[in-house]
Enzyme design. Structure first.
Site, PDB file in Angstrom:
ATOM      1  N   LYS A   1      -0.024   4.060  -0.534  1.00  0.00           N
ATOM      2  CA  LYS A   1       0.879   3.460   0.448  1.00  0.00           C
ATOM      3  C   LYS A   1       2.167   2.946  -0.183  1.00  0.00           C
ATOM      4  O   LYS A   1       2.749   1.959   0.279  1.00  0.00           O
ATOM      5  CB  LYS A   1       0.176   2.310   1.172  1.00  0.00           C
ATOM      6  CG  LYS A   1      -0.836   2.768   2.213  1.00  0.00           C
ATOM      7  CD  LYS A   1      -1.259   1.617   3.092  1.00  0.00           C
ATOM      8  CE  LYS A   1      -2.175   2.091   4.200  1.00  0.00           C
ATOM      9  NZ  LYS A   1      -2.551   0.994   5.118  1.00  0.00           N
TER      10      LYS A   1
ATOM     11  N   PRO B   1       2.603   3.394   9.222  1.00  0.00           N
ATOM     12  CA  PRO B   1       2.580   4.475   8.230  1.00  0.00           C
ATOM     13  C   PRO B   1       1.430   4.299   7.244  1.00  0.00           C
ATOM     14  O   PRO B   1       1.183   3.212   6.736  1.00  0.00           O
ATOM     15  CB  PRO B   1       3.938   4.339   7.538  1.00  0.00           C
ATOM     16  CG  PRO B   1       4.782   3.556   8.470  1.00  0.00           C
ATOM     17  CD  PRO B   1       3.859   2.634   9.197  1.00  0.00           C
ATOM     18  N   GLU B   2       0.726   5.400   6.984  1.00  0.00           N
ATOM     19  CA  GLU B   2      -0.371   5.394   6.025  1.00  0.00           C
ATOM     20  C   GLU B   2      -0.058   6.389   4.910  1.00  0.00           C
ATOM     21  O   GLU B   2       1.070   6.873   4.813  1.00  0.00           O
ATOM     22  CB  GLU B   2      -1.683   5.705   6.749  1.00  0.00           C
ATOM     23  CG  GLU B   2      -1.960   4.707   7.876  1.00  0.00           C
ATOM     24  CD  GLU B   2      -3.268   4.952   8.616  1.00  0.00           C
ATOM     25  OE1 GLU B   2      -4.121   5.713   8.096  1.00  0.00           O
ATOM     26  OE2 GLU B   2      -3.448   4.386   9.711  1.00  0.00           O
TER      27      GLU B   2
END
Length: 419
Positions: free
Chosen positions: A54, A2-3
């Protein structure tokens, strides 16, 4: 992994699913998780979410009632909001399910007040994610690339003298101190669209950009960037002319993923068709990949740049590179290698000989055993015959000796009598 866009979509998911929902009771943690316990218990509270780069922050806000806070403090219930900051690691995400359908790797759970209850879960299969109760945004992280664009741009351009920008641009893009929200697939897409070699000096790639580019809204660029019908070369030329600003694409490209409306990267979904159709470089056929100096896979097309690793390592050749890490080709090293190779061969031969003697077929083994027993019997027979012969010879020799002694005695007596 995930970014920035995925974490923002996660916050939108929480706000959508928890809108108007009342939560109750303690926050429970799985036994295997190493993250801290969340000491929060309340009869009724609500959950909202926000993202920055993030990180995702959940806010647990107790609901006001007719009673004052004294009763809550006596019962040990929370009367003040609590912020929990999440970092998703490699596989973190949120799910909102009925109590009987909680995912297997749900490591933090928030239960609703209704019956039957539902559960908001933080799911993390690989357990690289984490959370911090009463947490704040990490101070070492820079401004968000998507929603703090001006601050993000100023933070980068005003610190180009930092030693961090001596490194290749593909590695600096993962530095969350300056590019909070950029990850592996985003850096590949951004550099590909600008036709920037991944291993050029970051300072060289960023120098010349103006502090204020006058860009405020990404909507006019949306059609130019996401038009997939135009050829790749023409698209590159258009981007170069209109959006050749590296920092601007660090802002607009992640927003394109957000604009997919939740159809992008999702660890639980099996259908990545929309996200794959959006990708132009990352894991796309015809593109190349290489390990950067930090061991991360970089997807690219064209030249690598002057700062490329000396030992070009592709992800598939990683195991070979570990074995072939000795590059000393001096005469001494060659002699040592030949000696070790010869000794290794000798040892291998010694080890192989007993294996050949051991591995025999059953029939051959029995026949060999039979022959051995027959040979033993023959030797025994010969030994018994030879021993018998020696006995006979000894028995015959002893009486002959006795006869000879008798004659000598007679002659001796005869002579004595004559005297």
């Amino acid at each position: 992994m995930p970014e920035g866009p995925e974490l923002h979509l996660a916050s939108l998911f929480v706000n959508k699913m928890c809108d108007g929902v009342v939560f109750s009771g303690p926050v429970t943690k799985s036994e295997v998780s190493k993250s801290p316990d969340v000491a929060f218990t309340c009869e009724s509270y609500r959950i909202t979410a926000a993202s920055r780069g993030k990180e995702v922050k959940l806010t647990l806000a107790p609901m006001k009632s007719d009673d004052d806070g004294k009763r809550r403090s006596k019962d040990g219930q929370a009367d003040q909001p609590m912020d929990i900051v999440f970092r998703f690691g490699m596989s973190g995400y949120f799910r909102f399910t009925p109590e009987g359908e909680v995912p297997k790797h749900a490591h933090l759970r928030f239960y609703t007040q209704e019956k039957p209850r539902r559960v908001l879960s933080f799911v993390d299969t690989r357990r690289f994610g984490s959370w911090q109760p009463n947490g704040t945004w990490q101070p070492d992280r820079g401004p968000c690339i998507m929603f703090e664009y001006k601050s993000f741009r100023e933070n980068v351009l005003s610190n180009l003298s930092d030693r961090a920008f001596d490194r290749p641009i593909c590695e600096v893009l993962l530095n969350q101190k300056y590019f909070n929200g950029i990850g592996n697939y985003l850096r590949a897409e951004i550099l590909y669209r600008l036709n920037i070699p991944p291993f050029v000096c970051a300072r060289d790639a960023l120098e010349g950009l103006e502090l204020d580019d006058g860009f405020e809204n990404w909507e006019p660029l949306k059609k130019e960037i996401t038009n997939t019908k135009t050829p790749g070369k023409a698209k590159k030329k258009g981007i170069k002319q209109e959006t050749g600003d590296l920092l601007r694409l660090c802002h607009t490209v992640p927003l394109e993923v957000v604009s997919l409306g939740g159809k992008g990267y999702d660890p639980e979904k099996a259908d990545y068709s929309a996200f794959k159709a959006w990708l132009q470089c990352y894991y796309v056929d015809g593109m190349k990949s290489i390990r950067d100096h930090n061991g991360r896979t970089m997807w690219f097309k064209g030249d690598l740049g002057p700062m490329a690793p000396k030992e070009l390592k592709s992800p598939k050749a990683k195991k070979r590179a570990k074995k072939d890490d000795d590059h000393d080709y001096t005469d001494k090293k060659k002699v040592a290698k030949t000696e070790t190779e010869s000794t290794g061969k000798k040892r291998a031969v010694k080890k192989e000989i007993p294996k050949k003697e051991i591995t025999t077929h059953p029939k051959e083994a029995t026949s060999k055993r039979g022959k051995a027993t027959k040979a033993q019997e023959a030797t025994l027979q010969t030994e018994t015959r030879s021993s018998a012969r020696t006995k006979k010879t000894s028995s015959t020799s002893e009486p002959a000796a006795g006869k000879q002694m008798g004659l000598h005695e007679i002659n001796f007596l005869f002579l004595c009598c004559r005297a």
